[in-house]
Write a protein that holds these residues in place. Structure first.
Motif, short mmCIF file in Angstrom:
data_model
loop_
_atom_site.label_atom_id
_atom_site.label_comp_id
_atom_site.label_asym_id
_atom_site.label_seq_id
_atom_site.Cartn_x
_atom_site.Cartn_y
_atom_site.Cartn_z
N LEU A 124 -9.50 -2.07 3.07
CA LEU A 124 -8.60 -3.23 3.16
C LEU A 124 -9.28 -4.49 2.67
O LEU A 124 -8.66 -5.32 1.99
CB LEU A 124 -8.13 -3.41 4.60
N LEU A 132 -2.43 -2.15 9.31
CA LEU A 132 -1.83 -3.27 8.59
C LEU A 132 -0.39 -3.51 9.01
O LEU A 132 0.07 -4.65 9.08
CB LEU A 132 -1.91 -3.03 7.08
N THR A 146 -6.75 -7.78 9.36
CA THR A 146 -6.64 -6.43 9.90
C THR A 146 -7.97 -5.70 9.85
O THR A 146 -8.36 -5.00 10.79
CB THR A 146 -5.56 -5.64 9.14
N MET A 147 -8.69 -5.86 8.74
CA MET A 147 -10.05 -5.29 8.65
C MET A 147 -10.90 -5.77 9.81
O MET A 147 -11.60 -4.99 10.47
CB MET A 147 -10.69 -5.70 7.32
N TYR A 166 -9.53 -4.27 -1.15
CA TYR A 166 -8.19 -4.29 -1.76
C TYR A 166 -7.56 -5.67 -1.69
O TYR A 166 -6.78 -6.06 -2.57
CB TYR A 166 -7.29 -3.26 -1.08
N ILE A 196 0.85 -1.20 0.00
CA ILE A 196 0.00 0.00 0.00
C ILE A 196 0.88 1.24 0.00
O ILE A 196 1.70 1.43 0.91
CB ILE A 196 -0.94 0.03 1.22
N MET A 198 -5.10 2.85 6.66
CA MET A 198 -4.96 1.45 6.26
C MET A 198 -3.59 0.92 6.67
O MET A 198 -3.47 -0.17 7.23
CB MET A 198 -5.14 1.32 4.74
N ARG A 199 -2.55 1.69 6.38
CA ARG A 199 -1.19 1.26 6.70
C ARG A 199 -0.97 1.21 8.22
O ARG A 199 -0.24 0.36 8.72
CB ARG A 199 -0.17 2.19 6.05
N MET A 237 -4.57 -8.50 5.25
CA MET A 237 -5.45 -7.33 5.05
C MET A 237 -6.85 -7.61 5.59
O MET A 237 -7.45 -6.77 6.27
CB MET A 237 -5.51 -6.98 3.56
#
Length: 322
Positions: free
Chosen positions: A144, A67, A105-106, A147, A51, A63-64, A102
């Motif tokens: 996330l 993640l 993490t979501m 993606y 990302i 997001m990062r 991802m």
């Protein structure tokens, strides 16, 4: 995750003394620390590149933030190990391994929201909504999730399209109402209820937690075009370690500190959730988790050395301290 805590988890896993067929497996357990360290570094490097922050910067940064917050990276590592056992390569599995993290993490971002489990800390850091607000946290999780599937489709190399389609279908099944979402709904519905039986508890956790762990193992095998027999063995292995993982999570919520867990300890009791220790007690829960791990390892015993990483990872699940 606290580095010292992770090192202690690995040391504990090395003390596990398997029974029966396992002189070879003891050697795999002895090497688990090096294996995890190498695989974690590879996964972290791939996630770092996955990302890039572009306009609008805030959503990419959010997001990062979650993640790249650390963690055991167990799901990606299971995917890599399963793919290699099935005759595949790390290169063909890494995009799916990243996608699994991802999605995981979501689920953590959304699980920590005030409307869900309402936690201020995850992996030893402030939760996403505490840093970026609830609105951006929800959107970061949404981004996330979407993606993850794009990442598999765009970045997977050397994998036949039919096998990629199977992976996408398996992952989607693990996330929707048949998996994480369905388990979370039942988990929320049963908060504060004291009449939850073990069958209901198993259903909640084989979906909320176990579905993605199972997908992590099975997707690695699907990428490599594993035989039906191997797929079935890996499914049974994954279901057993998935439930064992949750049982140990329930135990650690009682026995570990917030510093060790990287999230608030004692949340289950505070939310009046029925857990495995509340039904069985701590020691019986640990024993049940160990039985599940032994069943999981037995599924792969016939593969001997090639299954060592997955067998060692099963032991790690019950020996971990976070």
């Amino acid at each position: 995750m606290n580095t010292q805590v992770f090192e202690r988890s690995l040391q504990n896993s090395e003390l596990v003394q398997p029974q029966g067929f396992e002189r070879e497996i003891k050697q795999a357990t002895f090497n688990l620390k090096a294996y995890l360290s190498q695989r974690q570094a590879q996964v972290e490097a791939a996630l770092e590149e996955s990302i890039t922050v572009v306009y609008p910067e805030k959503i990419y940064e959010a997001m990062r933030y979650s993640l790249l917050a650390g963690g055991k990276r167990l799901r990606p590592i299971l995917c890599l190990a399963s793919c290699e056992l099935s005759g595949g390569t790390q290169q063909m599995a890494m995009p799916t391994a990243c996608a699994l993290e991802m999605i995981h993490t979501m689920s953590l971002i959304h699980d920590d929201l005030p409307a869900m489990d309402n936690d201020d800390y995850r992996r030893g850091k402030l939760t996403n909504h505490k840093v970026y607000g609830e609105d951006i946290a929800i959107l970061a999780g949404d981004a996330l999730l979407a993606y993850a599937f794009e990442f598999i489709a765009v970045h997977s190399k050397g994998v036949p399209a039919q096998q990629l389609l199977q992976v996408v279908a398996k992952l989607a099944h693990a996330v929707t109402a048949t998996g994480i979402v369905g388990g979370q709904v039942l988990d929320l519905e049963h908060e504060g209820q004291q009449n939850v039986d073990v069958e209901t508890l198993n259903f909640i956790h084989t979906h909320k937690t176990g579905a993605l762990l199972e997908a992590s193992v099975v997707c690695g095998a699907l990428l490599a075009g594993a035989s039906e027999d191997l797929l079935q063995r890996l499914e049974r292995y994954a279901r057993n370690i998935g439930l064992a993982f949750q049982i140990i999570d329930d135990v650690l919520d009682i026995t570990a500190t917030t510093e060790e867990l990287g999230k608030t300890a004692g949340k289950d009791q505070k939310a009046q959730k029925v857990t495995y220790p509340s039904l069985w007690g701590i020691e019986e829960s640990r024993l049940e988790a160990k039985k599940l791990v032994e069943k999981a390892k037995a599924e792969l015993a016939c593969f001997e050395k090639s299954a060592q990483p997955l067998i060692a990872l099963a032991d790690f699940i019950t020996a971990r301290t976070n």
